[in-house]
Write a protein that holds these residues in place. Structure first.
Motif, PDB file in Angstrom:
ATOM      1  N   ALA A  46      -0.996  10.466  -4.700  1.00  0.00           N
ATOM      2  CA  ALA A  46       0.385  10.852  -5.003  1.00  0.00           C
ATOM      3  C   ALA A  46       1.241  10.372  -3.846  1.00  0.00           C
ATOM      4  O   ALA A  46       0.835  10.463  -2.680  1.00  0.00           O
ATOM      5  N   LEU A  47       2.400   9.841  -4.186  1.00  0.00           N
ATOM      6  CA  LEU A  47       3.339   9.339  -3.179  1.00  0.00           C
ATOM      7  C   LEU A  47       4.567  10.232  -3.137  1.00  0.00           C
ATOM      8  O   LEU A  47       4.954  10.812  -4.148  1.00  0.00           O
ATOM      9  N   ARG A  52       5.375   7.094   0.632  1.00  0.00           N
ATOM     10  CA  ARG A  52       4.195   7.326   1.473  1.00  0.00           C
ATOM     11  C   ARG A  52       3.202   8.230   0.749  1.00  0.00           C
ATOM     12  O   ARG A  52       3.591   9.123   0.011  1.00  0.00           O
ATOM     13  N   LEU A  53       1.926   7.972   1.005  1.00  0.00           N
ATOM     14  CA  LEU A  53       0.878   8.764   0.391  1.00  0.00           C
ATOM     15  C   LEU A  53       0.928  10.193   0.930  1.00  0.00           C
ATOM     16  O   LEU A  53       0.889  10.390   2.138  1.00  0.00           O
ATOM     17  N   GLY A  79       0.050   9.586   4.610  1.00  0.00           N
ATOM     18  CA  GLY A  79       1.183   9.153   5.417  1.00  0.00           C
ATOM     19  C   GLY A  79       1.392   7.647   5.393  1.00  0.00           C
ATOM     20  O   GLY A  79       2.411   7.149   5.856  1.00  0.00           O
ATOM     21  N   ARG A  80       0.442   6.914   4.833  1.00  0.00           N
ATOM     22  CA  ARG A  80       0.543   5.450   4.782  1.00  0.00           C
ATOM     23  C   ARG A  80       1.298   4.995   3.539  1.00  0.00           C
ATOM     24  O   ARG A  80       1.339   5.676   2.531  1.00  0.00           O
ATOM     25  N   THR A  81       1.863   3.803   3.627  1.00  0.00           N
ATOM     26  CA  THR A  81       2.548   3.191   2.489  1.00  0.00           C
ATOM     27  C   THR A  81       1.544   2.333   1.710  1.00  0.00           C
ATOM     28  O   THR A  81       0.487   1.962   2.246  1.00  0.00           O
ATOM     29  N   PRO A  82       1.869   1.988   0.470  1.00  0.00           N
ATOM     30  CA  PRO A  82       1.000   1.075  -0.277  1.00  0.00           C
ATOM     31  C   PRO A  82       0.782  -0.253   0.461  1.00  0.00           C
ATOM     32  O   PRO A  82      -0.323  -0.807   0.425  1.00  0.00           O
ATOM     33  N   GLU A  83       1.801  -0.733   1.142  1.00  0.00           N
ATOM     34  CA  GLU A  83       1.675  -1.978   1.892  1.00  0.00           C
ATOM     35  C   GLU A  83       0.675  -1.836   3.049  1.00  0.00           C
ATOM     36  O   GLU A  83      -0.130  -2.741   3.297  1.00  0.00           O
ATOM     37  N   GLU A  84       0.738  -0.716   3.752  1.00  0.00           N
ATOM     38  CA  GLU A  84      -0.208  -0.483   4.850  1.00  0.00           C
ATOM     39  C   GLU A  84      -1.641  -0.373   4.326  1.00  0.00           C
ATOM     40  O   GLU A  84      -2.583  -0.857   4.971  1.00  0.00           O
ATOM     41  N   ARG A 138      -0.319   1.127  -7.938  1.00  0.00           N
ATOM     42  CA  ARG A 138       0.010   1.654  -9.269  1.00  0.00           C
ATOM     43  C   ARG A 138       1.009   2.799  -9.173  1.00  0.00           C
ATOM     44  O   ARG A 138       1.931   2.896  -9.977  1.00  0.00           O
ATOM     45  N   ALA A 139       0.803   3.663  -8.202  1.00  0.00           N
ATOM     46  CA  ALA A 139       1.710   4.807  -8.022  1.00  0.00           C
ATOM     47  C   ALA A 139       3.112   4.329  -7.656  1.00  0.00           C
ATOM     48  O   ALA A 139       4.110   4.893  -8.127  1.00  0.00           O
ATOM     49  N   ALA A 140       3.201   3.302  -6.835  1.00  0.00           N
ATOM     50  CA  ALA A 140       4.499   2.778  -6.401  1.00  0.00           C
ATOM     51  C   ALA A 140       5.272   2.179  -7.578  1.00  0.00           C
ATOM     52  O   ALA A 140       6.506   2.214  -7.597  1.00  0.00           O
ATOM     53  N   GLU A 141       4.553   1.653  -8.564  1.00  0.00           N
ATOM     54  CA  GLU A 141       5.188   1.063  -9.752  1.00  0.00           C
ATOM     55  C   GLU A 141       5.632   2.111 -10.759  1.00  0.00           C
ATOM     56  O   GLU A 141       6.466   1.827 -11.612  1.00  0.00           O
TER      57      GLU A 141
END
Length: 145
Positions: A46-47, A52-53, A79-84, A138-141
């Motif tokens: 979950a973001l 951020r996660l 606490g990390r982003t999908p990019e990280e 997937r969550a970010a989309e």
């Protein structure tokens, strides 16, 4: 198989996987399998509104190396982003393949140095990082709100 491959730290991590409950309403989920050894990892994420996660759930059915990798991923993913998360996946993959000398900035991944010559073990080590990166993407989309 080298004794250093399954050292005390790997075995300790394999028994200390955090976030072992699946999320009831994840924003993104991914399941990854290793066809070589049959290891399987399912990750729910979950973001928050900033991307951020904030919640992680994982079900890990893997060898000790896969379990240790899932533990290292789980300890540091919130606490990390999908990019990280994608960067960590890519750095680990390149490190194991011998395409880079270090495993990147993710804490603890140098522990897998002894596995580099054992390409049959790489897929299991990568599973949790592949799954969390895919679930986060997937969550970010997914629209939230």
């Amino acid at each position: 198989m080298s004794a250093a491959l399954y050292n005390k730290e790997i075995l300790r991590l394999a028994t200390s996987i955090p976030h072992q409950l699946r999320l009831e309403q994840p924003h993104g989920t991914s399941e990854r399998r290793s066809p070589i050894c049959g290891s399987r990892v399912t990750i729910d994420v979950a973001l928050d509104e900033g991307g951020r996660l904030v919640a992680l759930g994982q079900e890990v059915r893997a060898c000790a190396l896969g379990q240790a990798s899932a533990a290292l991923m789980g300890v540091h993913a919130v606490g990390r982003t999908p990019e990280e998360l994608a960067e960590a996946r890519d750095a680990l993959t390149a490190f194991l393949a011998g395409e880079r000398d270090d495993p990147g900035a993710w804490p603890g991944l140098a522990l897998f140095e002894p596995a580099r010559p054992h390409s049959a073990r790489h897929a299991s080590i990568r599973l949790a990082f592949e799954a969390v990166a895919e679930a986060a993407a997937r969550a970010a989309e997914r629209p939230r709100g």
